[in-house]
Design a protein around this motif. Structure first.
Motif, PDB file in Angstrom:
ATOM      1  N   VAL A 107       7.982  16.048   7.148  1.00 63.35           N
ATOM      2  CA  VAL A 107       8.311  14.646   6.902  1.00 63.35           C
ATOM      3  C   VAL A 107       7.875  14.252   5.493  1.00 63.35           C
ATOM      4  N   PRO A 108       8.769  13.600   4.718  1.00 58.42           N
ATOM      5  CA  PRO A 108       8.358  13.099   3.398  1.00 58.42           C
ATOM      6  C   PRO A 108       7.324  11.979   3.552  1.00 58.42           C
ATOM      7  N   LEU A 109       6.437  11.884   2.586  1.00 59.24           N
ATOM      8  CA  LEU A 109       5.393  10.858   2.635  1.00 59.24           C
ATOM      9  C   LEU A 109       5.961   9.471   2.883  1.00 59.24           C
ATOM     10  N   ARG A 110       7.094   9.154   2.238  1.00 61.08           N
ATOM     11  CA  ARG A 110       7.656   7.793   2.355  1.00 61.08           C
ATOM     12  C   ARG A 110       8.098   7.461   3.779  1.00 61.08           C
ATOM     13  N   ALA A 111       8.332   8.473   4.603  1.00 62.44           N
ATOM     14  CA  ALA A 111       8.833   8.237   5.956  1.00 62.44           C
ATOM     15  C   ALA A 111       7.714   8.128   6.995  1.00 62.44           C
ATOM     16  N   ILE A 112       6.478   8.294   6.577  1.00 62.35           N
ATOM     17  CA  ILE A 112       5.352   8.199   7.507  1.00 62.35           C
ATOM     18  C   ILE A 112       4.920   6.741   7.577  1.00 62.35           C
ATOM     19  N   THR A 113       5.030   6.164   8.768  1.00 59.33           N
ATOM     20  CA  THR A 113       4.715   4.750   8.942  1.00 59.33           C
ATOM     21  C   THR A 113       3.583   4.565   9.950  1.00 59.33           C
ATOM     22  N   ARG A 114       2.978   3.398   9.896  1.00 56.66           N
ATOM     23  CA  ARG A 114       1.918   3.075  10.844  1.00 56.66           C
ATOM     24  C   ARG A 114       2.452   3.132  12.268  1.00 56.66           C
ATOM     25  N   ASN A 115       3.639   2.578  12.510  1.00 57.50           N
ATOM     26  CA  ASN A 115       4.212   2.581  13.858  1.00 57.50           C
ATOM     27  C   ASN A 115       4.484   4.004  14.340  1.00 57.50           C
ATOM     28  N   GLY A 116       5.001   4.845  13.449  1.00 61.61           N
ATOM     29  CA  GLY A 116       5.253   6.235  13.825  1.00 61.61           C
ATOM     30  C   GLY A 116       3.978   6.962  14.191  1.00 61.61           C
ATOM     31  N   ILE A 117       2.934   6.745  13.412  1.00 59.40           N
ATOM     32  CA  ILE A 117       1.636   7.382  13.705  1.00 59.40           C
ATOM     33  C   ILE A 117       1.081   6.847  15.015  1.00 59.40           C
ATOM     34  N   GLN A 118       1.198   5.531  15.239  1.00 61.18           N
ATOM     35  CA  GLN A 118       0.675   4.935  16.469  1.00 61.18           C
ATOM     36  C   GLN A 118       1.377   5.506  17.699  1.00 61.18           C
ATOM     37  N   GLN A 119       2.689   5.716  17.617  1.00 64.88           N
ATOM     38  CA  GLN A 119       3.421   6.329  18.734  1.00 64.88           C
ATOM     39  C   GLN A 119       2.955   7.759  18.973  1.00 64.88           C
ATOM     40  N   TRP A 120       2.693   8.486  17.885  1.00 71.31           N
ATOM     41  CA  TRP A 120       2.197   9.855  18.002  1.00 71.31           C
ATOM     42  C   TRP A 120       0.826   9.867  18.676  1.00 71.31           C
ATOM     43  N   VAL A 121      -0.042   8.913  18.313  1.00 72.29           N
ATOM     44  CA  VAL A 121      -1.367   8.805  18.937  1.00 72.29           C
ATOM     45  C   VAL A 121      -1.216   8.584  20.440  1.00 72.29           C
TER      46      VAL A 121
ATOM     47  N   VAL B 227      -6.451  12.555  13.948  1.00 73.21           N
ATOM     48  CA  VAL B 227      -5.711  11.466  13.305  1.00 73.21           C
ATOM     49  C   VAL B 227      -6.462  10.888  12.115  1.00 73.21           C
ATOM     50  N   LYS B 228      -7.663  10.418  12.341  1.00 74.70           N
ATOM     51  CA  LYS B 228      -8.389   9.686  11.292  1.00 74.70           C
ATOM     52  C   LYS B 228      -9.001  10.612  10.246  1.00 74.70           C
ATOM     53  N   VAL B 229      -9.560  11.736  10.671  1.00 73.23           N
ATOM     54  CA  VAL B 229     -10.244  12.612   9.718  1.00 73.23           C
ATOM     55  C   VAL B 229      -9.251  13.514   8.994  1.00 73.23           C
ATOM     56  N   VAL B 230      -8.450  14.266   9.727  1.00 75.09           N
ATOM     57  CA  VAL B 230      -7.574  15.250   9.099  1.00 75.09           C
ATOM     58  C   VAL B 230      -6.319  14.587   8.519  1.00 75.09           C
ATOM     59  N   MET B 231      -5.489  13.984   9.370  1.00 72.31           N
ATOM     60  CA  MET B 231      -4.272  13.362   8.837  1.00 72.31           C
ATOM     61  C   MET B 231      -4.631  12.219   7.886  1.00 72.31           C
ATOM     62  N   GLY B 232      -5.634  11.432   8.244  1.00 76.07           N
ATOM     63  CA  GLY B 232      -6.071  10.336   7.388  1.00 76.07           C
ATOM     64  C   GLY B 232      -6.580  10.832   6.049  1.00 76.07           C
ATOM     65  N   GLY B 233      -7.266  11.958   6.044  1.00 77.90           N
ATOM     66  CA  GLY B 233      -7.751  12.535   4.790  1.00 77.90           C
ATOM     67  C   GLY B 233      -6.611  12.950   3.874  1.00 77.90           C
ATOM     68  N   VAL B 234      -5.582  13.538   4.453  1.00 78.32           N
ATOM     69  CA  VAL B 234      -4.410  13.948   3.662  1.00 78.32           C
ATOM     70  C   VAL B 234      -3.718  12.721   3.075  1.00 78.32           C
ATOM     71  N   LEU B 235      -3.516  11.696   3.899  1.00 78.87           N
ATOM     72  CA  LEU B 235      -2.845  10.498   3.412  1.00 78.87           C
ATOM     73  C   LEU B 235      -3.700   9.736   2.399  1.00 78.87           C
TER      74      LEU B 235
ATOM     75  N   GLU C  47       0.208   2.667  -0.131  1.00 78.98           N
ATOM     76  CA  GLU C  47      -0.908   2.413   0.772  1.00 78.98           C
ATOM     77  C   GLU C  47      -0.959   3.487   1.839  1.00 78.98           C
ATOM     78  N   ASN C  48      -2.125   3.635   2.435  1.00 71.46           N
ATOM     79  CA  ASN C  48      -2.322   4.629   3.472  1.00 71.46           C
ATOM     80  C   ASN C  48      -1.934   4.006   4.820  1.00 71.46           C
ATOM     81  N   PRO C  49      -0.846   4.484   5.447  1.00 73.57           N
ATOM     82  CA  PRO C  49      -0.391   3.861   6.696  1.00 73.57           C
ATOM     83  C   PRO C  49      -1.336   4.075   7.868  1.00 73.57           C
ATOM     84  N   ILE C  50      -2.290   4.963   7.739  1.00 70.60           N
ATOM     85  CA  ILE C  50      -3.178   5.264   8.868  1.00 70.60           C
ATOM     86  C   ILE C  50      -4.314   4.254   9.001  1.00 70.60           C
ATOM     87  N   GLU C  51      -4.507   3.436   7.973  1.00 73.28           N
ATOM     88  CA  GLU C  51      -5.654   2.515   7.982  1.00 73.28           C
ATOM     89  C   GLU C  51      -5.669   1.572   9.171  1.00 73.28           C
TER      90      GLU C  51
END
Length: 159
Positions: A76-90, A120-128, A139-143
């Motif tokens: 997935v390109p960075l621009r396509a990663i959204t807070r809602n998408g991450i929340q659904q994955w969680v 989510v927060k440590v690994v994916m959040g660290g990358v973002l 902005e970091n969508p994981i915040e």
């Protein structure tokens, strides 16, 4: 890749240029072309920069990227990663409904709150956060993503 932009009026072009210069001066500018970078490529770069990790922590990060994060977000390109998408994955991580590369053909199962938080927060959040620090994303969508709460068991002792 767009290298120029056309405007109907000279005043519009000047306003755009002034806004860009202001963003650069204030440290808000990001290269919009970098938003097309794939998450997996950024994750590799992030991990290579983590020189202060113990070997066991590095191994855990690599495993969590390979098994849980990259099957969903790697291409997935960075621009396509959204807070809602991450929340659904969680939510899927809590129910066992998520893509994964598990060994021995095992099926995904619900993960514990602490594991989800680390993934989510440590690994994916660290990358973002790394991508944000490099100004590849605005902005970091994981915040604002919430993860399940870990309940800590406490015992009371009477003396």
């Amino acid at each position: 890749m767009q290298k120029s932009k056309s405007f109907a009026k000279y005043a519009d072009a000047e306003a755009f240029r002034a806004a860009m210069e202001d963003d650069v001066r204030r440290g808000r500018y990001h290269d919009p072309h970098q938003e097309s970078r794939l998450f997996a490529d950024v994750a590799v770069e992030w991990l290579h920069g983590k020189l202060d990790l113990k070997a066991s922590t590095r191994s855990r990060y690599e495993r969590e990227l390979r098994v849980y994060v990259n099957p969903k977000w790697g291409a997935v390109p960075l621009r396509a990663i959204t807070r809602n998408g991450i929340q659904q994955w969680v939510e899927g991580l809590t129910t066992g409904d998520y893509p994964a590369e598990l060994p021995d053909g095992r099926s995904p199962r619900p993960l514990r709150p602490r594991s989800i938080r680390n993934i989510v927060k440590v690994v994916m959040g660290g990358v973002l956060e790394y991508a944000h620090d490099q100004r590849w994303i605005v902005e970091n969508p994981i915040e604002k993503v919430t993860t399940p709460r870990s309940w800590i068991r406490t015992t009371t002792r009477c003396i």
